[in-house]
Design an enzyme around this catalytic site. Sequence first.
Site, PDB file in Angstrom:
ATOM      1  N   GLY A 203       4.504  10.980  -0.183  1.00  0.00           N
ATOM      2  CA  GLY A 203       4.705   9.541  -0.068  1.00  0.00           C
ATOM      3  C   GLY A 203       4.133   9.056   1.251  1.00  0.00           C
ATOM      4  CD  GLU A 204       2.521   3.660   1.462  1.00  0.00           C
ATOM      5  OE1 GLU A 204       2.666   3.065   2.546  1.00  0.00           O
ATOM      6  OE2 GLU A 204       2.271   3.080   0.399  1.00  0.00           O
ATOM      7  N   PRO A 205       3.890   7.492   5.079  1.00  0.00           N
ATOM      8  CG  PRO A 205       2.287   7.665   6.773  1.00  0.00           C
ATOM      9  CD  PRO A 205       2.480   7.146   5.375  1.00  0.00           C
ATOM     10  CB  VAL A 207       8.907   7.077   2.294  1.00  0.00           C
ATOM     11  CG1 VAL A 207       7.884   5.956   2.206  1.00  0.00           C
ATOM     12  CG2 VAL A 207       8.219   8.430   2.156  1.00  0.00           C
ATOM     13  N   GLY A 208      10.859   9.003   4.385  1.00  0.00           N
ATOM     14  CA  GLY A 208      12.025   9.886   4.463  1.00  0.00           C
ATOM     15  C   GLY A 208      11.816  11.282   3.927  1.00  0.00           C
ATOM     16  CE  LYS A 209       5.894  12.486   3.653  1.00  0.00           C
ATOM     17  NZ  LYS A 209       5.913  11.074   4.119  1.00  0.00           N
ATOM     18  CB  THR A 210      10.692  15.010   7.836  1.00  0.00           C
ATOM     19  OG1 THR A 210       9.272  15.132   7.711  1.00  0.00           O
ATOM     20  CG2 THR A 210      11.202  16.089   8.763  1.00  0.00           C
ATOM     21  CG  HIS A 425      -4.326 -23.653  10.173  1.00  0.00           C
ATOM     22  ND1 HIS A 425      -5.667 -23.593   9.859  1.00  0.00           N
ATOM     23  CD2 HIS A 425      -3.772 -22.557   9.597  1.00  0.00           C
ATOM     24  CE1 HIS A 425      -5.906 -22.517   9.139  1.00  0.00           C
ATOM     25  NE2 HIS A 425      -4.766 -21.869   8.967  1.00  0.00           N
ATOM     26  CD  GLU A 426       0.146 -21.275  10.657  1.00  0.00           C
ATOM     27  OE1 GLU A 426       0.791 -20.998   9.631  1.00  0.00           O
ATOM     28  OE2 GLU A 426      -0.874 -20.655  11.002  1.00  0.00           O
TER      29      GLU A 426
END
Length: 636
Positions: A203-205, A207-210, A425-426
């Site tokens: 998964g992406e950095p 996300v909680g893999k480790t 602009h905003e």
Amino acid sequence: MQTAKNILIWFLIIGFMIVAFNLFEEKGSSSPSATPMSLTTLVDMVKQNKIGEADIKGDKIIAYTKDGQKVETYIPKGYTSIIDEMIKDGVKVKASPSSGGDISSSGNWLVSMLISWFPVLLFAGIWILMMRQMGNGGPTRAFSFGKSKAKVYIEEKPNVKLDNVAGMDEVKEEVAEVIEYLKDPARFRKLGGRPPKGILFYGEPGVGKTLLAKALAGEAHVPFISVSGSDFVEMFVGVGAARMRDTFETARKNAPCIVFIDEIDAVGRSRGAINLGGNDEREQTLNQLLVEMDGFDTSEGILIIAATNRPDILDPALLRPGRFDRQIFIPKPDVKGRYEILKVHAKNKPLAKDVDLELIARATPGFTGADLENILNEAALLAARKRKDLIHMEDLEEAIDRVMMGLERRGMAISPKEKEKIAVHEAGHALMGLMMPDADPLHKVSIIPRGMALGVTTQLPIDDKHIYDKADLLSRIHILMGGRCAEEVFYGKDGITTGAENDLQRATDLAYRIVATWGMSENVGPISVRRNINPFLGGSTVTEGSPDLLKEIDKEVQKLLASAYEETKRVIAENKEALSSVVKRLIEKETIDCKEFVEILSLHGVEVKNACKQEESLEKKENNVEPKIDKNVVNV
């Protein structure tokens, strides 16, 4: 390691002192004012009774003439007749031992020996220090490059449990099954089942893999061996494979156990790529890993868990069944997952009563668990900076802005004229967000410079959208055009600014995808044309299709953008007076929310088609929603 460094430092200090002492002694014993003279001349002067005093130091004679001149010369070893001649002629002779060079001289043999051996000892000390660094151990491990750097947890486990992991219920179920097997393998074997040999988290950095692996280590009642993929990579050939063998040897001694390899793409990259370095040490390490996981010398009871951000570059042999049987994708959390993650990280933080974690969860679409933890930490730091006792909602909102858009640049020098144009602009973006019925609800408008942005308009959708219809996409284009159209309505065609650069890029890309990717154009028809953009080394854009088709696509894209631009300009021109009041309030307060924006418009009789909306509590909502944030950033 520190002892070896201290020894080397003392080597250098002692050597420096010896050399300095030797140089000082030689300098003190030398006679820079003495005139060099040949031995023959000195003998003649003795015979002529011109020498009054002589000082003999080893093989050197320093003589003083009767008229005060100082001369020196050297005598060969064993030649003593000149001394007898001087004594015979009444010369006052003094004798002293040599200050250096004579090893037999009292006290100088040790200095000479140290000077001779110092370079050897210095290089030996440097070599020992290098061996200790690479071996990462004592003197007996000076050459133990092949020893694994894995950390083995047997009694002491990480203090992370599955309860600390939120926002990934399905993944936690898979991990809980592995824990159950380790606790009671007989229940699974009774049905003929075997545990997976390997589990790959990807998964992406952030996300909680480790974190999930740590939770698994904290819950499992078996030894846990942790190692990084980069620990197997070394400058010496064969070290990686040797460390891999040593890691699995350690695992076999502690079986049943779990081996966790973090960032496995460091050693598991697909083989066969061009290697300009000749022998590829990484491939040898990968081959050894493949053999250890499913070779002739495998053993039961070892579960391999790995984590990576790049599963697409892993070797196919590593991903096949029998090695990594399960490949678990860990996605970014949805709004409910983000809410649960925020609750976990907010347990040890004092929150004020006005804090709404549900609103924070909706305001952070696409954020990972690490991002959410960072937001709460930033909010705590901001509250502490302001000397507050509690974390308030304004601290959390400011933390979100800091993470998403960068730090405030209130000290940035902006002229009143530029500030007014940024506000126009905003305000144009925000007005179109309220006038488009299919647009996402407006959240707030700000002209405070942050990072590279001079202003921002934020929308917070309340419904999860997995697919978009054409009306949704056209609404996005109208909102993107709002800034440039407002500039033209207020200042004319010659008064438009460069602030719409990013808006036009996004609008053009969206229009192209409407026509050429999603096939929503009536003139071009239901067709999808792929466009590959290669920015490497100035690479060009490659687009499929015939020249006639590409020309037709370009015409349709221009037509779609021109139509949206004119429609947007018409809406803003009709509400110019109301928008002027908004601009004045925005210049005064710099940030206004949706409610205040709508109140100003209502004073001028403007009815919005997309009012500010609130959502019921997530605790009561049955279906999860995934809001997406739409930011229009002015980059000048």
